[in-house]
Design an enzyme around this catalytic site. Structure first.
Site, PDB file in Angstrom:
ATOM      1  N   GLU A   1       0.830  -1.211   0.000  1.00 23.71           N
ATOM      2  CA  GLU A   1       0.000   0.000   0.000  1.00 23.71           C
ATOM      3  C   GLU A   1       0.865   1.263   0.000  1.00 23.71           C
ATOM      4  O   GLU A   1       1.814   1.375   0.776  1.00 23.71           O
ATOM      5  CB  GLU A   1      -0.906  -0.018   1.233  1.00 23.71           C
TER       6      GLU A   1
ATOM      7  N   LYS B   1      -8.546   4.508  -2.680  1.00 25.84           N
ATOM      8  CA  LYS B   1      -9.152   3.941  -1.481  1.00 25.84           C
ATOM      9  C   LYS B   1     -10.427   4.702  -1.146  1.00 25.84           C
ATOM     10  O   LYS B   1     -10.414   5.928  -1.046  1.00 25.84           O
ATOM     11  CB  LYS B   1      -8.160   4.027  -0.319  1.00 25.84           C
TER      12      LYS B   1
ATOM     13  N   CYS C   1      -5.829  -2.467   2.405  1.00 23.19           N
ATOM     14  CA  CYS C   1      -5.873  -2.474   3.863  1.00 23.19           C
ATOM     15  C   CYS C   1      -7.284  -2.697   4.401  1.00 23.19           C
ATOM     16  O   CYS C   1      -7.942  -3.681   4.083  1.00 23.19           O
ATOM     17  CB  CYS C   1      -5.252  -1.178   4.372  1.00 23.19           C
TER      18      CYS C   1
END
Length: 326
Positions: free
Chosen positions: A47, A129, A163
């Site tokens: 990430e 995200k 995540c």
């Protein structure tokens, strides 16, 4: 893709070159070359690896993190740019699919962005995200549903999430419903200690079982020297250790190679696509095990923007100023 299809995947656990976009990019290019020499057809990185995950936001209060936030702006990645061009060339040169996380700068905002390059070097997905987690909301803006796509690539249909997006079951289900065959997940690593390692383990294995797909997971890693660069406070240094779990999981929830829990390294395994059918024969959560008459997911895959051009033409008389003397 047929049931006999086999893909060699590589999940890279790697540390960034702190505070250097170009330095971290060079490490990414070297890792692509190394994985390709091992026969990898898919290479997955952690990430926001480029230039580095904003660890500062986890240990500094907002009032103190302005300097580090600005430094991240200066080193962030614009898409497209020389950084994305270099990764595209590497993907094309080695004939590999590359998934890499970057801090994307779009004018005055930063985003946690996942980039997928196909084996011909084409950037086939740029997604942000959808909801930054906790401290991350002081750093990144929100993404939208436009990136919730399982995309066709040279090696199969890929889905990607970052995540704690994996704790959003509807986001995962959106990719599952599009029949992703390989799920590429990314975590920052070097945070929170063993509890984060354990949580990643549960998360990626559960998604593999529920989706009936492979999961290729990459986490970052910080050396003790890098942790000291981020903070001199020994108590806070302990917070920036552990939490790594780079692994490759089968649709049956099994590890296909030993996970990497510390240090840098590359996990490599062969993905036998016949295992997808083997799993889904028993439990296909978006097929014969689904109940759309009872439960359905409604998703908005539109790109969101603050400026939309109106397609309606208003009659000219609506804009005439009335004569108040009449």
């Amino acid at each position: 893709m047929t049931d006999a299809h086999i893909v060699r995947a590589a999940a890279v656990q790697i540390s960034p070159v702190l505070f250097s976009r170009d330095g971290t990019t060079e490490k990414v290019l070297d890792a692509i070359a190394s994985a390709a020499k091992s026969g990898a057809q898919l290479v997955v990185f952690p990430e926001t690896l480029i230039p580095y995950y904003p660890y500062f936001s986890f240990i500094q209060p907002p009032v103190l993190m302005g300097k580090e936030h600005m430094r991240l702006y200066e080193e962030a990645v614009i898409v497209p740019s020389p950084v994305t061009d270099a990764i595209a060339r590497a993907a094309r040169s080695y004939g590999v699919v590359v998934v890499v996380g970057v801090n994307e700068r779009d004018n005055g905002s930063l985003y946690n962005t996942q980039l997928v390059f196909d084996a011909n070097g084409t950037l086939v997905l740029k997604r942000r995200k959808i909801t930054p987690t906790y401290h991350e909301r002081m750093v990144w803006g929100q993404g939208d549903g436009a990136g919730l796509k399982a995309i066709d690539t040279a090696i199969g249909k890929l889905g990607v999430l970052a995540c704690w997006e994996h704790y959003n079951p509807l986001a995962r289900y959106a990719l599952m419903a599009q029949h992703e065959q390989i799920h590429c997940s990314q975590f920052p690593g070097s945070m929170v200690g063993q509890i984060f390692t354990d949580q990643i383990e549960v998360t990626i294995r559960h998604h593999a079982l529920e989706a009936g797909c492979f999961v290729v997971n990459a986490t970052g890693w910080l050396s003790p020297e890098q942790v000291a660069q981020i903070t001199s406070d020994e108590k806070l240094q302990k917070v920036l250790t552990g939490g790594c779990n780079t692994a490759i999981i089968s649709p049956e929830g099994n590890h296909l190679c030993p996970p990497i829990l510390e240090g840098e390294g590359i996990a490599i395994a062969d993905l036998d696509f016949s295992l997808i059918t083997k799993r889904k024969r028993m439990m296909d959560s978006v097929g014969h095990y689904a109940r759309p008459d009872l439960l359905q997911l409604q998703a908005n895959f539109d790109t969101q923007t603050v400026l939309k051009e109106s397609l309606e033409v208003q009659p000219a008389e609506q804009f005439l100023i009335p004569n108040l003397n009449e």
